[in-house]
Design a protein around this motif. Structure first.
Motif, mmCIF file in Angstrom:
data_model
loop_
_atom_site.group_PDB
_atom_site.id
_atom_site.type_symbol
_atom_site.label_atom_id
_atom_site.label_comp_id
_atom_site.label_asym_id
_atom_site.label_seq_id
_atom_site.Cartn_x
_atom_site.Cartn_y
_atom_site.Cartn_z
ATOM 1 N N ILE A 286 0.830 -1.205 0.000
ATOM 2 C CA ILE A 286 0.000 0.000 0.000
ATOM 3 C C ILE A 286 0.867 1.258 0.000
ATOM 4 C CG2 ILE A 286 -1.667 1.316 1.363
ATOM 5 C CD1 ILE A 286 -2.869 -1.312 2.283
ATOM 6 N N SER A 287 1.932 1.232 0.804
ATOM 7 C CA SER A 287 2.821 2.397 0.866
ATOM 8 C C SER A 287 3.489 2.651 -0.470
ATOM 9 C CB SER A 287 3.878 2.173 1.958
ATOM 10 O OG SER A 287 3.277 1.974 3.212
ATOM 11 N N GLN A 288 3.978 1.582 -1.121
ATOM 12 C CA GLN A 288 4.628 1.747 -2.415
ATOM 13 C C GLN A 288 3.638 2.260 -3.462
ATOM 14 O OE1 GLN A 288 4.312 0.069 -5.488
ATOM 15 N NE2 GLN A 288 6.057 1.170 -6.386
ATOM 16 N N PHE A 289 2.426 1.725 -3.427
ATOM 17 C CA PHE A 289 1.409 2.164 -4.387
ATOM 18 C C PHE A 289 1.039 3.627 -4.174
ATOM 19 C CE2 PHE A 289 -3.198 2.721 -5.183
ATOM 20 C CZ PHE A 289 -3.177 2.619 -6.553
ATOM 21 N N TYR A 290 0.933 4.042 -2.925
ATOM 22 C CA TYR A 290 0.508 5.409 -2.644
ATOM 23 C C TYR A 290 1.581 6.432 -3.008
ATOM 24 C CZ TYR A 290 -1.674 9.288 -0.142
ATOM 25 O OH TYR A 290 -2.263 10.489 0.174
ATOM 26 N N TYR A 291 2.850 6.072 -2.818
ATOM 27 C CA TYR A 291 3.933 7.028 -3.077
ATOM 28 C C TYR A 291 4.586 6.838 -4.452
ATOM 29 C CZ TYR A 291 3.610 8.394 1.801
ATOM 30 O OH TYR A 291 3.160 8.867 3.006
ATOM 31 N N SER A 292 4.079 5.928 -5.259
ATOM 32 C CA SER A 292 4.626 5.772 -6.609
ATOM 33 C C SER A 292 4.136 6.900 -7.503
ATOM 34 C CB SER A 292 4.221 4.416 -7.188
ATOM 35 O OG SER A 292 2.815 4.344 -7.332
ATOM 36 N N LEU A 293 4.799 7.055 -8.651
ATOM 37 C CA LEU A 293 4.495 8.152 -9.567
ATOM 38 C C LEU A 293 3.700 7.712 -10.787
ATOM 39 C CD1 LEU A 293 7.962 9.960 -9.502
ATOM 40 C CD2 LEU A 293 5.934 10.445 -8.113
ATOM 41 N N GLN A 294 3.226 6.464 -10.807
ATOM 42 C CA GLN A 294 2.529 5.984 -11.992
ATOM 43 C C GLN A 294 1.119 6.562 -12.107
ATOM 44 O OE1 GLN A 294 2.674 1.799 -11.301
ATOM 45 N NE2 GLN A 294 0.932 1.779 -9.912
ATOM 46 N N LEU A 295 0.514 7.003 -10.999
ATOM 47 C CA LEU A 295 -0.798 7.630 -10.999
ATOM 48 C C LEU A 295 -0.728 8.913 -10.183
ATOM 49 C CD1 LEU A 295 -3.057 4.488 -10.335
ATOM 50 C CD2 LEU A 295 -2.685 5.613 -12.526
ATOM 51 N N ASN A 296 -1.667 9.830 -10.463
ATOM 52 C CA ASN A 296 -1.665 11.061 -9.668
ATOM 53 C C ASN A 296 -2.244 10.790 -8.281
ATOM 54 O OD1 ASN A 296 -4.679 11.611 -9.696
ATOM 55 N ND2 ASN A 296 -4.264 11.640 -11.895
ATOM 56 N N LEU A 297 -1.980 11.701 -7.363
ATOM 57 C CA LEU A 297 -2.337 11.497 -5.963
ATOM 58 C C LEU A 297 -3.845 11.397 -5.766
ATOM 59 C CD1 LEU A 297 -1.324 11.285 -3.070
ATOM 60 C CD2 LEU A 297 -1.405 13.777 -2.903
ATOM 61 N N LEU A 298 -4.621 12.200 -6.488
ATOM 62 C CA LEU A 298 -6.075 12.165 -6.351
ATOM 63 C C LEU A 298 -6.637 10.821 -6.804
ATOM 64 C CD1 LEU A 298 -8.642 13.711 -5.644
ATOM 65 C CD2 LEU A 298 -8.701 14.550 -8.012
ATOM 66 N N HIS A 299 -6.100 10.293 -7.893
ATOM 67 C CA HIS A 299 -6.551 9.000 -8.406
ATOM 68 C C HIS A 299 -6.258 7.893 -7.393
ATOM 69 C CE1 HIS A 299 -6.656 6.048 -12.069
ATOM 70 N NE2 HIS A 299 -7.565 5.768 -11.154
ATOM 71 N N LYS A 300 -5.043 7.874 -6.848
ATOM 72 C CA LYS A 300 -4.680 6.835 -5.879
ATOM 73 C C LYS A 300 -5.496 6.950 -4.597
ATOM 74 C CE LYS A 300 -0.386 8.014 -6.234
ATOM 75 N NZ LYS A 300 1.081 8.121 -6.078
ATOM 76 N N SER A 301 -5.710 8.168 -4.137
ATOM 77 C CA SER A 301 -6.516 8.361 -2.931
ATOM 78 C C SER A 301 -7.945 7.863 -3.156
ATOM 79 C CB SER A 301 -6.513 9.834 -2.530
ATOM 80 O OG SER A 301 -5.202 10.285 -2.265
ATOM 81 N N GLY A 302 -8.494 8.141 -4.338
ATOM 82 C CA GLY A 302 -9.832 7.668 -4.639
ATOM 83 C C GLY A 302 -9.927 6.150 -4.676
ATOM 84 N N ILE A 303 -8.909 5.508 -5.263
ATOM 85 C CA ILE A 303 -8.904 4.041 -5.328
ATOM 86 C C ILE A 303 -8.869 3.439 -3.927
ATOM 87 C CG2 ILE A 303 -7.487 2.068 -5.978
ATOM 88 C CD1 ILE A 303 -6.741 3.548 -8.524
ATOM 89 N N LEU A 304 -7.991 3.952 -3.080
ATOM 90 C CA LEU A 304 -7.876 3.416 -1.724
ATOM 91 C C LEU A 304 -9.142 3.687 -0.914
ATOM 92 C CD1 LEU A 304 -4.167 4.342 -0.895
ATOM 93 C CD2 LEU A 304 -5.087 2.124 -1.554
ATOM 94 N N ALA A 305 -9.738 4.868 -1.097
ATOM 95 C CA ALA A 305 -10.967 5.191 -0.375
ATOM 96 C C ALA A 305 -12.110 4.266 -0.804
ATOM 97 C CB ALA A 305 -11.341 6.651 -0.597
#
Length: 346
Positions: free
Chosen positions: A306-325
């Motif tokens: 989860i940490s690697q996915f959240y701090y990776s650069l392959q997606l923007n922060l809003l997109h990743k936050s939405g996926i996790l939420a």
């Protein structure tokens, strides 16, 4: 009487275990700190013994026949020490055997004209052959780890690495889920060592697969990282769905359909996080196999993924936050639905 002695006595009276197994279970285990001190002392003693006898021998006759004889002598001494029951000698056996393996691999490396691939194949073969000898569990794990590491180091294709990683995860999940069937076999100790090595390798490779974008695609893994990442995610999704499908086989039809639907939704949402999918499947399998330590390790791997996915650069922060939420909301809704359905059954 202490509880372990009472339990083993009851098991023996019920005919579940014999007298030898009861005596083995009743033997008081040494404290963990004493085992650590014995292990450190044994490895230091092994280094001193090897340096005192093998060092001068190789210095006087530095050639491959002498090295081969020294390696065989070390392996024979290690196998002899394995037959002893003292923890100190068991640790010495592991250290001496690893020294013999290393010396024998060096001989093969020198004979093959400094061919590192031949040496890695030879190291893997030697480690696997040593499983036929009476090794203790520590040496079994060490030999299996060395063999698997040598074989994995020969893989230079990203898609093949993804397939191998998924196969290891599948084998680990199958062994954890069938633990009740092989736990009573005579080869249970070897199977357990194999299972632990495979599980650790699967967790490490799945985290590595999620970090493939960090590597240079032009010089390594044959420049097909996109295909490899797709394979990691697709095969990880199949593994997670299959694990949930098998573990829920005794549930009612509505509960099973709910679990499978939730799993499919999570696989779609978390498709870019392949390490999270595989580590979740292994966590469920370890929980079913009643292994608290490996369950905790899989949970730690999930947090790392989860940490690697959240701090990776392959997606923007809003997109990743939405996926996790959305994933969290899906799990919460699933838990509430299952709790409500179970209360209705009661």
């Amino acid at each position: 009487m202490s509880n372990p002695i009472e339990l083993t006595t009851q098991l023996q009276q019920a005919g579940i275990i014999d007298a030898a197994k009861a005596q083995q279970l009743q033997t008081a285990a040494s404290p963990w700190w004493l085992l650590i001190l014995l292990g450190i002392a044994a490895w230091i003693a092994s280094v001193l013994i090897i340096g005192s006898f093998v060092g001068p021998l190789l210095a006087l006759a530095d050639n491959n026949p002498v090295r081969t004889v020294a390696a065989v002598a070390l392996l024979a001494a290690a196998i002899w020490l394995t037959s002893r029951k003292q923890e100190f000698l068991q640790q010495m056996a592991v250290a001496i055997a690893l020294a013999g393996q290393g010396l024998l691999v060096y001989v093969i490396y020198d004979v093959s004209g400094s061919n590192d691939e031949t040496a890695r194949y030879a190291c893997a073969v030697i480690s696997i052959l040593l499983l036929l000898s009476p090794l203790n569990q520590l040496h079994q794990r060490a030999s299996l780890s060395i063999a698997l590491l040598c074989l994995l180091s020969l893989i230079s294709s990203a898609p093949l690495l993804a397939v191998v990683s998924s196969l290891l995860a599948l084998a680990a999940a199958l062994l954890w889920c069938s633990r009740l069937k092989w736990a009573g076999l005579a080869q249970a100790a070897t199977i357990k060592s194999l299972l632990e090595v495979i599980t650790l390798a699967a967790l490490a490779l799945t985290l590595f697969g999620q970090c493939l974008l960090w590597h240079d695609a032009g010089y390594w893994l044959d420049n097909r990282l996109d295909m490899a990442r797709a394979l990691y995610s697709a095969l990880g999704s199949v593994l997670l769905i299959s694990t949930v499908f098998w573990l829920s086989r005794l549930a009612t039809v509505p509960s099973r359909l709910t679990l499978l639907t939730i799993t499919v939704v999570l696989c779609i949402l978390l498709y870019p996080a392949s390490g999270l999918l595989v580590s979740t499947a292994l966590m469920l399998a370890c929980f079913y196999g009643c292994s608290r330590n490996w369950y905790a390790l899989c949970l730690l791997c999930m947090l790392l993924a989860i940490s690697q996915f959240y701090y990776s650069l392959q997606l923007n922060l809003l997109h990743k936050s939405g996926i996790l939420a959305l994933s969290g909301i899906t799990l919460l809704a699933a838990w509430l639905l299952l709790q409500r359905y179970q209360r209705r059954l009661v």
